[in-house]
Motif scaffolding. Structure first.
Motif, PDB file in Angstrom:
ATOM      1  N   LEU A  70       0.847  -1.198   0.000  1.00  0.00           N
ATOM      2  CA  LEU A  70       0.000   0.000   0.000  1.00  0.00           C
ATOM      3  C   LEU A  70       0.882   1.247   0.000  1.00  0.00           C
ATOM      4  O   LEU A  70       1.790   1.375   0.827  1.00  0.00           O
ATOM      5  CB  LEU A  70      -0.889  -0.037   1.252  1.00  0.00           C
ATOM      6  CG  LEU A  70      -1.772   1.177   1.501  1.00  0.00           C
ATOM      7  CD1 LEU A  70      -2.815   1.336   0.405  1.00  0.00           C
ATOM      8  CD2 LEU A  70      -2.471   1.060   2.860  1.00  0.00           C
ATOM      9  N   TYR A  81       2.808   2.518   6.667  1.00  0.00           N
ATOM     10  CA  TYR A  81       3.324   1.456   7.529  1.00  0.00           C
ATOM     11  C   TYR A  81       3.560   0.192   6.707  1.00  0.00           C
ATOM     12  O   TYR A  81       4.490  -0.569   6.986  1.00  0.00           O
ATOM     13  CB  TYR A  81       2.344   1.187   8.674  1.00  0.00           C
ATOM     14  CG  TYR A  81       2.209   2.367   9.599  1.00  0.00           C
ATOM     15  CD1 TYR A  81       3.190   2.648  10.544  1.00  0.00           C
ATOM     16  CD2 TYR A  81       1.114   3.231   9.513  1.00  0.00           C
ATOM     17  CE1 TYR A  81       3.078   3.742  11.392  1.00  0.00           C
ATOM     18  CE2 TYR A  81       0.991   4.321  10.357  1.00  0.00           C
ATOM     19  CZ  TYR A  81       1.981   4.582  11.284  1.00  0.00           C
ATOM     20  OH  TYR A  81       1.875   5.668  12.114  1.00  0.00           O
ATOM     21  N   ALA A  82       2.717  -0.028   5.714  1.00  0.00           N
ATOM     22  CA  ALA A  82       2.906  -1.204   4.839  1.00  0.00           C
ATOM     23  C   ALA A  82       4.260  -1.114   4.132  1.00  0.00           C
ATOM     24  O   ALA A  82       4.961  -2.115   3.983  1.00  0.00           O
ATOM     25  CB  ALA A  82       1.776  -1.295   3.827  1.00  0.00           C
ATOM     26  N   HIS A 106      -6.096   6.561   7.134  1.00  0.00           N
ATOM     27  CA  HIS A 106      -6.675   5.241   6.908  1.00  0.00           C
ATOM     28  C   HIS A 106      -7.637   4.950   8.075  1.00  0.00           C
ATOM     29  O   HIS A 106      -7.337   5.310   9.219  1.00  0.00           O
ATOM     30  CB  HIS A 106      -5.543   4.207   6.873  1.00  0.00           C
ATOM     31  CG  HIS A 106      -6.002   2.845   6.463  1.00  0.00           C
ATOM     32  ND1 HIS A 106      -6.624   1.979   7.340  1.00  0.00           N
ATOM     33  CD2 HIS A 106      -5.944   2.203   5.275  1.00  0.00           C
ATOM     34  CE1 HIS A 106      -6.928   0.869   6.705  1.00  0.00           C
ATOM     35  NE2 HIS A 106      -6.528   0.972   5.451  1.00  0.00           N
ATOM     36  N   GLN A 136      -7.549   3.722  15.740  1.00  0.00           N
ATOM     37  CA  GLN A 136      -6.521   3.506  16.762  1.00  0.00           C
ATOM     38  C   GLN A 136      -6.258   4.760  17.595  1.00  0.00           C
ATOM     39  O   GLN A 136      -5.651   4.694  18.656  1.00  0.00           O
ATOM     40  CB  GLN A 136      -5.214   3.018  16.102  1.00  0.00           C
ATOM     41  CG  GLN A 136      -5.311   1.619  15.511  1.00  0.00           C
ATOM     42  CD  GLN A 136      -4.226   1.337  14.480  1.00  0.00           C
ATOM     43  OE1 GLN A 136      -3.136   1.910  14.528  1.00  0.00           O
ATOM     44  NE2 GLN A 136      -4.518   0.451  13.539  1.00  0.00           N
ATOM     45  N   PHE A 192       1.421  -8.036   9.656  1.00  0.00           N
ATOM     46  CA  PHE A 192       1.350  -8.037   8.187  1.00  0.00           C
ATOM     47  C   PHE A 192       1.601  -9.452   7.684  1.00  0.00           C
ATOM     48  O   PHE A 192       2.278 -10.233   8.353  1.00  0.00           O
ATOM     49  CB  PHE A 192       2.429  -7.111   7.596  1.00  0.00           C
ATOM     50  CG  PHE A 192       2.199  -5.650   7.860  1.00  0.00           C
ATOM     51  CD1 PHE A 192       2.507  -5.088   9.090  1.00  0.00           C
ATOM     52  CD2 PHE A 192       1.685  -4.826   6.872  1.00  0.00           C
ATOM     53  CE1 PHE A 192       2.285  -3.747   9.342  1.00  0.00           C
ATOM     54  CE2 PHE A 192       1.458  -3.471   7.102  1.00  0.00           C
ATOM     55  CZ  PHE A 192       1.758  -2.935   8.350  1.00  0.00           C
TER      56      PHE A 192
END
Ligand SMILES: O=C(O)C(=O)C[C@]1(C(=O)O)C=C[C@@H](O)C=C1
Length: 295
Positions: free
Chosen positions: A13, A19-20, A117, A123, A187
């Protein structure tokens, strides 16, 4: 073609700074250290698109978020894994997640809109309620998608990593804004099933297996029967999640992670027995878990 000469490409992404991407960089470094394989990163604009790119052979691997310690499953990943056939998990990796509020505003008072996101917005929901109770929250495809807007509009904020702020040269207004300090996301590194890449990746002890299934009828005990198969064979479950089948309200798919290697005799007989109680059964493969904690 020489076995280790080709450069792999890895979908994740984007745009850069997600973070991906961070998880992908960690995995690519690990690959290079442990096997000499070189890989290049390919950002896509959604999680579904990065999995589709892999399924269509545009890349050899994809790295996608699966589950967060605060907010739970990443539903886009689960749904796309179910829809696309013949994908195989090669590794899991766990990344610590620390969110920052990024904005060109002088102070929190100037912010009217916050983009991120949906996982990141969720979060930080407690922090947002406490410090920015009146802002409009706008979900985006990734934590970094809205960052390019920030320098043109001082009333916009975005939740992303401090690494992303550095990358885009943008100021951080507040750090560590996730509601729980120990925030982690898991992940998966995924390939096409039975692709050549499987033989090139470093050999590892396969500690986990992920599967998903639907059950033939909505009758009492339908889920229990499937779970009993694993209980009887002493196979531990580390996760169970349900997702709607989308066919009708109240009908579910079940996603299960098991602490066992798919190649062991117990697992072979468990999965065989399981087919008597399932309608569609997908085995996403066995893998080991890498920790990106010490990067
Ligand atoms: O948007 C990003 O930066 C992502 O990599 C996606 C994602 C997710 O979908 O869970 C990954 C890690 C965090 O939990 C927040 C967002």
């Amino acid at each position: 073609m020489g076995k280790n000469i080709m450069t792999l490409s890895v979908a994740h992404l984007g745009p850069p700074g997600t973070y991906a991407e961070q998880a992908t960089i960690f995995y690519v470094k690990w690959l290079s250290h442990s096997s000499g394989l070189e890989a290049s990163l390919r950002p896509y604009s959604s999680i579904a698109q990065s999995l589709q790119a892999l399924a269509q052979g545009e890349t050899q691997l994809a790295v996608v978020p699966v589950e967060n310690s605060i907010e739970g499953s990443v539903t886009m990943t689960m749904d796309t894994m179910w829809q696309l056939d013949s994908l195989q998990i090669q590794s899991a990796l766990i990344l610590p997640i620390a969110h920052a509020l990024i904005s060109c505003a002088d102070s929190l008072d100037g912010i009217k809109t916050v983009y991120s996101h949906p996982q990141a917005l969720a979060q930080c929901q407690g922090w947002l309620r406490a410090f920015l109770p009146n802002v409009q929250l706008i979900p985006s495809n990734s934590t970094t998608e809205a960052l390019e807007k920030l320098e043109y509009d001082l009333s916009i904020g975005a939740i992303a990593s401090s690494r992303a702020a550095e990358l885009y040269n943008l100021p951080i207004l507040a750090s560590r804004i996730n509601d729980y300090a120990e925030n982690c996301t898991r992940f998966w590194v995924i390939s096409q099933a039975e692709s050549d890449i499987t033989h090139q990746l470093p050999l590892q002890k396969l500690t986990h297996t992920s599967i998903a299934f639907s059950v033939p009828a909505n009758v009492p005990g339908a889920l229990l029967k499937t779970l009993q198969v694993f209980a009887h064979l002493d196979i531990n479950l580390s996760r169970i999640e349900s997702r709607p089948t989308k066919r009708s309200l109240g009908e579910y798919l079940f996603f299960i992670d098991l602490e066992a290697d798919v190649n062991t005799p117990q697992m072979k007989s468990a999965l065989l027995e399981l087919t008597t109680y399932t309608e569609v059964l997908k085995i996403f493969g066995s893998y080991s878990v890498l920790s990106a904690n010490d990067q």
